[in-house]
Design a protein around this motif. Structure first.
Motif, PDB file in Angstrom:
ATOM      1  N   PRO A   3       9.808   0.768   2.292  1.00 15.15           N
ATOM      2  CA  PRO A   3      10.187   2.019   2.962  1.00 15.15           C
ATOM      3  C   PRO A   3       9.731   2.006   4.416  1.00 15.15           C
ATOM      4  O   PRO A   3       9.248   0.987   4.916  1.00 15.15           O
ATOM      5  CB  PRO A   3       9.435   3.082   2.158  1.00 15.15           C
TER       6      PRO A   3
ATOM      7  N   VAL B 111       2.499  -3.884  -2.508  1.00 10.26           N
ATOM      8  CA  VAL B 111       3.686  -4.124  -3.326  1.00 10.26           C
ATOM      9  C   VAL B 111       3.480  -3.584  -4.744  1.00 10.26           C
ATOM     10  O   VAL B 111       4.364  -2.928  -5.316  1.00 10.26           O
ATOM     11  CB  VAL B 111       4.034  -5.630  -3.334  1.00 10.26           C
TER      12      VAL B 111
ATOM     13  N   PHE C 107      -0.648   3.784   7.581  1.00  8.32           N
ATOM     14  CA  PHE C 107      -1.873   2.981   7.549  1.00  8.32           C
ATOM     15  C   PHE C 107      -2.956   3.706   8.344  1.00  8.32           C
ATOM     16  O   PHE C 107      -2.738   4.048   9.513  1.00  8.32           O
ATOM     17  CB  PHE C 107      -1.610   1.589   8.142  1.00  8.32           C
TER      18      PHE C 107
ATOM     19  N   HIS D 108       9.091  -8.854   1.593  1.00  3.63           N
ATOM     20  CA  HIS D 108       9.366  -7.708   0.708  1.00  3.63           C
ATOM     21  C   HIS D 108      10.276  -6.668   1.343  1.00  3.63           C
ATOM     22  O   HIS D 108      10.295  -5.519   0.917  1.00  3.63           O
ATOM     23  CB  HIS D 108       8.043  -7.061   0.281  1.00  3.63           C
TER      24      HIS D 108
ATOM     25  N   ALA E 224      -1.255  -7.043   1.210  1.00  2.34           N
ATOM     26  CA  ALA E 224       0.198  -6.959   1.030  1.00  2.34           C
ATOM     27  C   ALA E 224       0.539  -6.897  -0.465  1.00  2.34           C
ATOM     28  O   ALA E 224       1.389  -6.105  -0.895  1.00  2.34           O
ATOM     29  CB  ALA E 224       0.878  -8.155   1.691  1.00  2.34           C
TER      30      ALA E 224
ATOM     31  N   PRO F 255      14.976   1.457  -3.657  1.00  2.33           N
ATOM     32  CA  PRO F 255      14.788   2.093  -4.967  1.00  2.33           C
ATOM     33  C   PRO F 255      14.178   3.487  -4.793  1.00  2.33           C
ATOM     34  O   PRO F 255      13.343   3.697  -3.919  1.00  2.33           O
ATOM     35  CB  PRO F 255      13.817   1.141  -5.691  1.00  2.33           C
ATOM     36  N   LEU F 256      14.628   4.420  -5.613  1.00  2.00           N
ATOM     37  CA  LEU F 256      14.031   5.761  -5.596  1.00  2.00           C
ATOM     38  C   LEU F 256      12.553   5.619  -5.951  1.00  2.00           C
ATOM     39  O   LEU F 256      12.233   4.820  -6.802  1.00  2.00           O
ATOM     40  CB  LEU F 256      14.715   6.656  -6.634  1.00  2.00           C
ATOM     41  N   PRO F 257      11.636   6.350  -5.433  1.00  5.89           N
ATOM     42  CA  PRO F 257      11.796   7.408  -4.438  1.00  5.89           C
ATOM     43  C   PRO F 257      11.500   6.916  -3.021  1.00  5.89           C
ATOM     44  O   PRO F 257      11.153   7.704  -2.161  1.00  5.89           O
ATOM     45  CB  PRO F 257      10.741   8.409  -4.893  1.00  5.89           C
ATOM     46  N   LEU F 258      11.661   5.588  -2.800  1.00 10.94           N
ATOM     47  CA  LEU F 258      11.196   5.028  -1.519  1.00 10.94           C
ATOM     48  C   LEU F 258      12.078   5.400  -0.330  1.00 10.94           C
ATOM     49  O   LEU F 258      11.660   5.276   0.821  1.00 10.94           O
ATOM     50  CB  LEU F 258      11.066   3.502  -1.631  1.00 10.94           C
TER      51      LEU F 258
ATOM     52  N   LEU G 216       1.548  -1.148  -5.645  1.00 12.71           N
ATOM     53  CA  LEU G 216       1.578   0.313  -5.574  1.00 12.71           C
ATOM     54  C   LEU G 216       3.029   0.810  -5.552  1.00 12.71           C
ATOM     55  O   LEU G 216       3.390   1.744  -6.273  1.00 12.71           O
ATOM     56  CB  LEU G 216       0.837   0.749  -4.303  1.00 12.71           C
ATOM     57  N   LEU G 217       3.861   0.156  -4.742  1.00 16.08           N
ATOM     58  CA  LEU G 217       5.271   0.556  -4.640  1.00 16.08           C
ATOM     59  C   LEU G 217       5.985   0.356  -5.975  1.00 16.08           C
ATOM     60  O   LEU G 217       6.768   1.203  -6.416  1.00 16.08           O
ATOM     61  CB  LEU G 217       5.981  -0.247  -3.541  1.00 16.08           C
TER      62      LEU G 217
ATOM     63  N   ILE H 142       5.074   4.935   4.536  1.00 16.15           N
ATOM     64  CA  ILE H 142       3.736   4.374   4.338  1.00 16.15           C
ATOM     65  C   ILE H 142       2.957   4.512   5.638  1.00 16.15           C
ATOM     66  O   ILE H 142       3.405   4.049   6.694  1.00 16.15           O
ATOM     67  CB  ILE H 142       3.786   2.891   3.934  1.00 16.15           C
TER      68      ILE H 142
ATOM     69  N   ILE I  77       2.585   7.630   1.618  1.00 16.83           N
ATOM     70  CA  ILE I  77       1.654   6.738   0.928  1.00 16.83           C
ATOM     71  C   ILE I  77       0.606   6.332   1.953  1.00 16.83           C
ATOM     72  O   ILE I  77       0.954   5.884   3.046  1.00 16.83           O
ATOM     73  CB  ILE I  77       2.375   5.479   0.399  1.00 16.83           C
TER      74      ILE I  77
ATOM     75  N   LEU J  61       5.055   3.072  -8.399  1.00 19.77           N
ATOM     76  CA  LEU J  61       5.721   4.337  -8.051  1.00 19.77           C
ATOM     77  C   LEU J  61       7.171   4.347  -8.512  1.00 19.77           C
ATOM     78  O   LEU J  61       7.660   5.329  -9.068  1.00 19.77           O
ATOM     79  CB  LEU J  61       5.696   4.544  -6.536  1.00 19.77           C
ATOM     80  N   CYS J  62       7.854   3.220  -8.289  1.00 20.49           N
ATOM     81  CA  CYS J  62       9.263   3.134  -8.680  1.00 20.49           C
ATOM     82  C   CYS J  62       9.401   3.158 -10.200  1.00 20.49           C
ATOM     83  O   CYS J  62      10.308   3.800 -10.736  1.00 20.49           O
ATOM     84  CB  CYS J  62       9.905   1.873  -8.109  1.00 20.49           C
TER      85      CYS J  62
ATOM     86  N   LEU K 115       4.554  -8.303   4.589  1.00 21.27           N
ATOM     87  CA  LEU K 115       5.426  -7.341   3.908  1.00 21.27           C
ATOM     88  C   LEU K 115       6.851  -7.426   4.433  1.00 21.27           C
ATOM     89  O   LEU K 115       7.815  -7.426   3.658  1.00 21.27           O
ATOM     90  CB  LEU K 115       4.883  -5.910   4.097  1.00 21.27           C
TER      91      LEU K 115
ATOM     92  N   ALA L 128       9.009   6.642 -11.380  1.00 21.06           N
ATOM     93  CA  ALA L 128      10.150   7.499 -11.029  1.00 21.06           C
ATOM     94  C   ALA L 128      11.331   7.246 -11.948  1.00 21.06           C
ATOM     95  O   ALA L 128      12.112   8.160 -12.228  1.00 21.06           O
ATOM     96  CB  ALA L 128      10.548   7.256  -9.574  1.00 21.06           C
TER      97      ALA L 128
END
Lengths: 291, 71
Positions: A70, B59, A43, A65, B55, A33-36, B61-62, A41, A134, B65-66, A61, B69
């Protein structure tokens, strides 16, 4: 197969030493998905826990996920975990390099990793093609993220601060000073003694005062000047020109109180260091030999 | 000798929480934390004590953001 790619990267700016880096590159970034699709990311470790501390989080993750994940990058700073010491650290002081050095090294690392490994444009170029960063950070990683973002406005759309280090604190004056002229022992909570206060001030002072060196060689002495307030300087806008998204997480009070300082602040080098550091500790020749 | 629990509860925890509240003012962005989120059961090394929690935060946060956008 481990989806993280483990490698050593030598910065073009610092030949003769390498950093231990782990990256994940999505198989098909354009399906994100935009903007990913143009996001990385990063750390940022604390002093006490190197990049291996993120591994369980990354595993979750990547297992659950992946379709919306990204590119990822973890690394150990110079002098930390599996990375070499900073080759430019002067040999005669435990204060090897400051936060500015860390963030310029980080910028160089990200530029090289994006170009050579992650198939992304370099970050911080201030144009629409730039890679968005990020920051997921623990402890001193949080002030480092703030400084990186300030140096590269328009680059960081989001931050996760996990128990940020108090960058403006000396960690001692958090506790009342029993020797201060205006100290009033009757104001103490019933279960806190003057002796307890002295002990806490001494322990925090020996381990966390900004002048206390660390095995990494990261000089923290100018952090209170660089980041004088928890709420300022404010973070610069992200790539969309709007203020960045910030999630702030703090520790559980009771768990932290039970842990004491042993868990997060007292690796063996810190203990040894606090034993040799007197008032004149940063000039102690024994310390140089020990380091 | 460890720092007594009562000392941490009376001084260090409130100071740290206040610091985290300050961090919440670093950005005026809608969807940012208004108050610190407490990581239940976690000490300072939150990613060690609860990778599940971290985790989940990543998720969220992502997702934010999406959402922003596509809005």
């Amino acid at each position: 197969m481990d989806p993280m790619d483990s490698r050593r990267i030598t910065l073009a700016t610092k030949p003769g030493a390498s950093l231990a880096v782990n990256t994940y590159t999505p198989d098909n970034p354009t399906s994100l998905p935009l903007p990913l699709s143009k996001t990385l990311i990063v750390f940022l470790n604390g002093l006490a826990a190197p990049q291996t501390s993120w591994k369980p989080t990354l595993t979750i993750l990547l297992q659950h996920h992946k379709p919306s994940l990204p590119a990822l990058l973890t690394y150990d700073r110079y002098g930390q975990g599996a990375s070499d010491p900073d080759p430019t650290d002067p040999p005669d002081t435990p204060y090897g390099h400051d936060a500015d050095t860390v963030i310029s090294d980080l910028h160089q690392l990200l530029s090289q990793a994006c170009r050579d490994t992650l198939r992304l444009p370099p970050p911080g170029t201030n144009d629409s093609a730039t890679t968005h960063l990020i920051f997921i950070c623990n402890s001193i990683g949080c002030p480092l993220a703030r400084l990186y973002a300030a140096a590269h406005p328009g680059t960081v759309p989001a931050f996760l601060f996990l128990d940020s280090m108090m960058a403006n604190s000396d960690f001692v004056s958090v506790f009342p000073d029993p020797d201060a002229a205006d100290f009033d022992p009757t104001t103490l909570p019933r279960d806190v003694s003057v002796r307890d206060l002295r002990h806490a001030r001494e322990q925090y002072g020996a381990r966390f005062h900004p002048t206390v060196p660390n095995g990494e060689g990261l000089d923290r002495r100018d952090l209170p000047r660089r980041l004088p307030f928890a709420d300022g300087p404010v973070l610069p806008p992200g790539p969309d020109g709007r203020p960045p998204l910030v999630r702030v997480v703090g520790h559980d009070f009771e768990r932290f109180a039970r842990d004491g300082l042993e868990v997060w602040g007292s690796t063996s080098w810190m203990r040894a260091m606090s034993e040799v550091l007197g008032t004149d500790g940063d000039r102690d020749p024994w310390l140089y030999r020990w380091l | 000798m460890a720092i007594p629990v009562a000392v941490t509860m009376a001084y260090m925890n409130p100071a740290w929480h206040e610091y985290n509240r300050g961090l919440c003012r670093l950005s005026a962005r809608e969807g940012s934390s208004k108050e610190p989120i407490v990581a239940e059961g976690c000490g300072h090394l939150i990613q060690k004590d609860s990778p599940e929690f971290v985790a989940e935060q990543v998720v969220k946060l992502l997702e934010s953001l999406c959402d922003a956008a596509s809005a």
